[in-house]
Write a protein that holds these residues in place. Structure first.
Motif, PDB file in Angstrom:
ATOM      1  N   THR A  25     117.818  13.160  36.350  1.00 44.27           N
ATOM      2  CA  THR A  25     118.269  12.684  37.859  1.00 44.27           C
ATOM      3  C   THR A  25     119.064  11.427  38.030  1.00 44.27           C
ATOM      4  OG1 THR A  25     116.131  13.375  38.511  1.00 44.27           O
ATOM      5  CG2 THR A  25     117.082  12.008  39.789  1.00 44.27           C
ATOM      6  N   PHE A  26     118.815  10.362  37.075  1.00 39.33           N
ATOM      7  CA  PHE A  26     119.616   9.239  36.692  1.00 39.33           C
ATOM      8  C   PHE A  26     120.960   9.406  36.442  1.00 39.33           C
ATOM      9  CE2 PHE A  26     121.240   5.574  34.622  1.00 39.33           C
ATOM     10  CZ  PHE A  26     121.117   4.539  35.306  1.00 39.33           C
ATOM     11  N   ASP A  27     121.193  10.463  35.541  1.00 37.87           N
ATOM     12  CA  ASP A  27     122.530  10.782  35.126  1.00 37.87           C
ATOM     13  C   ASP A  27     123.501  11.571  36.229  1.00 37.87           C
ATOM     14  OD1 ASP A  27     121.935   9.744  32.717  1.00 37.87           O
ATOM     15  OD2 ASP A  27     121.645  11.694  31.650  1.00 37.87           O
ATOM     16  N   GLN A  28     122.584  12.308  37.128  1.00 34.36           N
ATOM     17  CA  GLN A  28     123.076  12.772  38.329  1.00 34.36           C
ATOM     18  C   GLN A  28     123.509  12.076  39.274  1.00 34.36           C
ATOM     19  OE1 GLN A  28     120.860  16.425  39.027  1.00 34.36           O
ATOM     20  NE2 GLN A  28     122.094  17.829  37.540  1.00 34.36           N
ATOM     21  N   TYR A  29     122.510  11.395  39.860  1.00 34.76           N
ATOM     22  CA  TYR A  29     122.620  10.514  40.885  1.00 34.76           C
ATOM     23  C   TYR A  29     122.543   9.019  40.911  1.00 34.76           C
ATOM     24  CZ  TYR A  29     121.666  15.231  42.538  1.00 34.76           C
ATOM     25  OH  TYR A  29     121.630  16.784  42.859  1.00 34.76           O
ATOM     26  N   GLY A  30     122.210   8.664  39.586  1.00 32.98           N
ATOM     27  CA  GLY A  30     122.186   7.006  39.473  1.00 32.98           C
ATOM     28  C   GLY A  30     120.699   6.550  39.995  1.00 32.98           C
ATOM     29  N   CYS A  31     120.704   5.233  40.382  1.00 34.70           N
ATOM     30  CA  CYS A  31     119.448   4.648  40.859  1.00 34.70           C
ATOM     31  C   CYS A  31     119.095   5.226  41.944  1.00 34.70           C
ATOM     32  CB  CYS A  31     119.631   3.272  41.091  1.00 34.70           C
ATOM     33  SG  CYS A  31     119.811   2.251  39.241  1.00 34.70           S
ATOM     34  N   GLU A  32     119.767   5.608  42.915  1.00 38.15           N
ATOM     35  CA  GLU A  32     119.474   6.318  44.091  1.00 38.15           C
ATOM     36  C   GLU A  32     118.599   7.470  43.943  1.00 38.15           C
ATOM     37  OE1 GLU A  32     119.886   4.892  47.341  1.00 38.15           O
ATOM     38  OE2 GLU A  32     120.422   3.269  46.091  1.00 38.15           O
ATOM     39  N   GLY A  33     119.033   8.427  43.062  1.00 36.55           N
ATOM     40  CA  GLY A  33     118.289   9.582  42.823  1.00 36.55           C
ATOM     41  C   GLY A  33     116.997   9.324  42.397  1.00 36.55           C
ATOM     42  N   LEU A  34     116.603   8.077  41.751  1.00 34.77           N
ATOM     43  CA  LEU A  34     115.216   7.865  41.478  1.00 34.77           C
ATOM     44  C   LEU A  34     114.339   7.180  42.487  1.00 34.77           C
ATOM     45  CD1 LEU A  34     115.605   5.833  38.029  1.00 34.77           C
ATOM     46  CD2 LEU A  34     114.842   8.362  38.204  1.00 34.77           C
ATOM     47  N   LYS A  35     115.055   7.067  43.684  1.00 38.25           N
ATOM     48  CA  LYS A  35     114.287   6.455  44.711  1.00 38.25           C
ATOM     49  C   LYS A  35     113.876   7.779  45.812  1.00 38.25           C
ATOM     50  CE  LYS A  35     116.729   2.239  44.997  1.00 38.25           C
ATOM     51  NZ  LYS A  35     117.689   1.048  45.551  1.00 38.25           N
ATOM     52  N   VAL A  36     114.671   8.761  45.663  1.00 41.69           N
ATOM     53  CA  VAL A  36     114.120   9.692  46.471  1.00 41.69           C
ATOM     54  C   VAL A  36     112.863  10.239  46.663  1.00 41.69           C
ATOM     55  CG1 VAL A  36     115.015  12.291  47.216  1.00 41.69           C
ATOM     56  CG2 VAL A  36     116.572  10.508  46.768  1.00 41.69           C
ATOM     57  N   ARG A  37     112.110  10.410  47.593  1.00 39.38           N
ATOM     58  CA  ARG A  37     110.551  11.073  47.367  1.00 39.38           C
ATOM     59  C   ARG A  37     110.717  11.966  48.584  1.00 39.38           C
ATOM     60  NH1 ARG A  37     108.138  10.674  43.140  1.00 39.38           N
ATOM     61  NH2 ARG A  37     106.276  10.545  44.182  1.00 39.38           N
ATOM     62  N   TYR A  38     109.913  13.032  48.306  1.00 39.58           N
ATOM     63  CA  TYR A  38     109.319  14.002  49.125  1.00 39.58           C
ATOM     64  C   TYR A  38     108.213  14.128  49.547  1.00 39.58           C
ATOM     65  CZ  TYR A  38     114.244  15.856  48.080  1.00 39.58           C
ATOM     66  OH  TYR A  38     115.460  15.855  47.951  1.00 39.58           O
ATOM     67  N   GLU A  39     107.388  12.749  49.263  1.00 33.09           N
ATOM     68  CA  GLU A  39     106.045  13.059  49.348  1.00 33.09           C
ATOM     69  C   GLU A  39     105.495  13.293  50.972  1.00 33.09           C
ATOM     70  OE1 GLU A  39     104.664   9.207  48.100  1.00 33.09           O
ATOM     71  OE2 GLU A  39     105.022   9.879  46.017  1.00 33.09           O
TER      72      GLU A  39
END
Length: 172
Positions: A102-116
């Protein structure tokens, strides 16, 4: 070796104890009928978490900052997934692998995405809608490319037919 077989805590402890007594992982895996990677996983869980590492695991939630710290540490040190998981107390290597991709594809923002907060069905509908929108856009792009090629072909055909129909001029 059977797949998807659940092992008791006592069975796992027996394997870890035999490994601690000096038995090799390959001989352990053959005698117990399990894969060597599973033996290593149990040894790692026991050294990191103790006996509680073998108990039923609940889904853990990690903060965004923790994820970023783990990913940056892993990338800076260049160590294996197993070592990173042991260092930070992450039970599954696949969790860290997902964070890295996820980090490789989207960077730091990808790790922030949550669908809870989004229920599963709604999430699937939004994902399906995004895919449908992309596929519609792709269809239009393909059609546009086809029409351009057809237009270029007709122009060349018209130019060739005009060239054949006009008689060549005689030179004086």
């Amino acid at each position: 070796m059977k797949k998807n077989r659940k092992h008791s805590v006592e069975f796992k402890l027996e394997a870890v104890n035999k490994k601690a007594q000096g038995e090799s992982v390959s001989s352990l895996s053959k005698s117990l009928g399990i894969s060597p990677s599973l033996v290593w996983k149990w040894v790692d869980e026991y050294t990191t978490f103790g006996k509680s590492g073998f108990l039923t695991k609940q889904q853990e939630r990690y903060t965004v900052q923790f994820r970023m710290d783990v990913v940056s540490y892993h990338k800076q040190k260049g160590i294996s997934l197993r070592e990173s998981c042991m260092r930070f107390g992450i039970r599954s290597q696949s969790t860290l692998y997902c964070w890295l991709t996820t980090f490789d594809q989207y960077g730091c923002e990808g790790l922030k995405v949550r669908y809870e907060s989004i229920p599963n069905m709604e999430r699937r509908k939004t994902e399906r809608k995004i895919i449908e929108d992309l596929s519609r856009l792709e269809e239009l792009e393909k059609e546009n490319l086809y029409l351009r090629a057809e237009n270029d072909f007709l122009k060349k055909l018209d130019a060739l037919t005009q060239k054949r129909q006009t008689p060549p001029r005689k030179k004086r």
